[in-house]
Design a protein around this motif. Sequence first.
Motif, short mmCIF file in Angstrom:
data_model
loop_
_atom_site.label_atom_id
_atom_site.label_comp_id
_atom_site.label_asym_id
_atom_site.label_seq_id
_atom_site.Cartn_x
_atom_site.Cartn_y
_atom_site.Cartn_z
N ARG A 1 -9.09 3.65 2.05
CA ARG A 1 -7.72 4.09 2.34
C ARG A 1 -7.56 5.59 2.09
O ARG A 1 -8.43 6.26 1.52
N ASP A 2 -6.43 6.11 2.53
CA ASP A 2 -6.10 7.51 2.30
C ASP A 2 -5.97 7.77 0.80
O ASP A 2 -5.52 6.89 0.04
N GLY B 1 -6.71 -1.58 3.08
CA GLY B 1 -5.48 -2.29 2.76
C GLY B 1 -5.53 -3.76 3.13
O GLY B 1 -5.12 -4.62 2.36
N ARG C 1 -2.93 6.57 -1.51
CA ARG C 1 -2.84 5.13 -1.76
C ARG C 1 -3.90 4.71 -2.78
O ARG C 1 -3.63 3.88 -3.66
N TYR C 2 -5.08 5.27 -2.66
CA TYR C 2 -6.14 4.98 -3.62
C TYR C 2 -5.73 5.37 -5.03
O TYR C 2 -5.91 4.59 -5.98
N HIS D 1 -5.97 1.11 -7.02
CA HIS D 1 -7.21 0.64 -6.41
C HIS D 1 -7.94 -0.33 -7.33
O HIS D 1 -7.57 -0.50 -8.50
N VAL E 1 1.33 6.55 -3.87
CA VAL E 1 2.23 5.87 -2.94
C VAL E 1 1.63 4.51 -2.58
O VAL E 1 0.41 4.33 -2.61
N GLU E 2 2.47 3.57 -2.23
CA GLU E 2 2.03 2.30 -1.67
C GLU E 2 3.14 1.76 -0.79
O GLU E 2 4.08 1.12 -1.28
N ASP F 1 1.74 -2.78 0.28
CA ASP F 1 1.27 -3.86 -0.59
C ASP F 1 2.01 -3.93 -1.92
O ASP F 1 2.83 -3.08 -2.25
N ALA G 1 0.48 -0.28 -6.33
CA ALA G 1 -0.17 0.97 -5.96
C ALA G 1 -1.41 1.17 -6.83
O ALA G 1 -1.40 0.85 -8.01
N THR H 1 -5.46 3.24 -11.43
CA THR H 1 -4.80 4.37 -10.77
C THR H 1 -5.56 5.65 -11.09
O THR H 1 -6.48 5.66 -11.91
N TRP I 1 -7.27 -4.78 -0.33
CA TRP I 1 -6.30 -4.53 -1.39
C TRP I 1 -5.15 -5.54 -1.37
O TRP I 1 -4.65 -5.96 -2.42
#
Length: 278
Positions: A174-175, A236, A178-179, A192, A183-184, A187, A190, A275, A263
């Motif tokens: 993912r970008d 995702g 998001r990782y 990984h 931001v999320e 899902d 937020a 995070t 995810w």
Amino acid sequence: MTHPVIDIAQLSEMLANSTKIAIVDCRFDPMAPDAGRQAHLAGHIPGAHYAHLELDLSAADKSAGGRHPIPTEGEFTALLQRFGVDADTLLVTYDAGDLAAASRLWWMARYFGHDKVAVLDGGIAAWVAADQQVEPGAVAAGNGTFAANIDPALCVDFQAVCYGEYRPVLIDSRDPPRYSGEVEPIDLHAGHIPGAINMPWRESLGETGLLRDAEAQLARWQPLFADKPAPILYCGSGVTACVNLLALELAGLSGARLYPGSWSDWCQRGGVVATGNA
């Protein structure tokens, strides 16, 4: 096995020579789920069928397996038969150009036993830019004889991702925001999966919007294969990670597997959340 990527000139020549081929338009916008179908009806590569990410490239039962669970054998068999696919048919997939949905169908075809499949580099954006013909309207359903035969070596489930220190390298496609958990938008949580390395799927594409060449893909990915088992990839919901899997195939690096639920499935199952950038 068929080369994983096809370019505009190659596809144009195949159409001119009446090669046995099935083309599938996978355009999809998650913010406007019917936009891809409408774009297909307005104009598509001649003879191309349409596959909707949520209705065709995901299971009908979405009660488990993340936001886009992979179809059942029966569902995928029926889909490719509707596209007129036989065992010796070359399946060509395309989308608007970012290759996400097209790569999803590429991966699923291989997972269900059809290796004669390739992604159109640059999608319909490149096709139109090359002044190639498009046609409007719906395409009649085919009557193929394809029968699914799952290759379990191409994917892993939630339990396999929980192997801890015995788990192969885990790649989050993912970008970066998001990782890291900044931001999320989609899902439940937020962040990984703990221990995952971030390798954004968009970096498999070059500045032109086409895939980076095999040499560049190899330079990017080979360090992750050095003296290690092939990695597990996720994103995702098992879609954009397929672009990275396509890049790995282009680089000649085999053995990587997809966590299809990704995810979204991890969050649904209450997996531990990390995070930050590590």
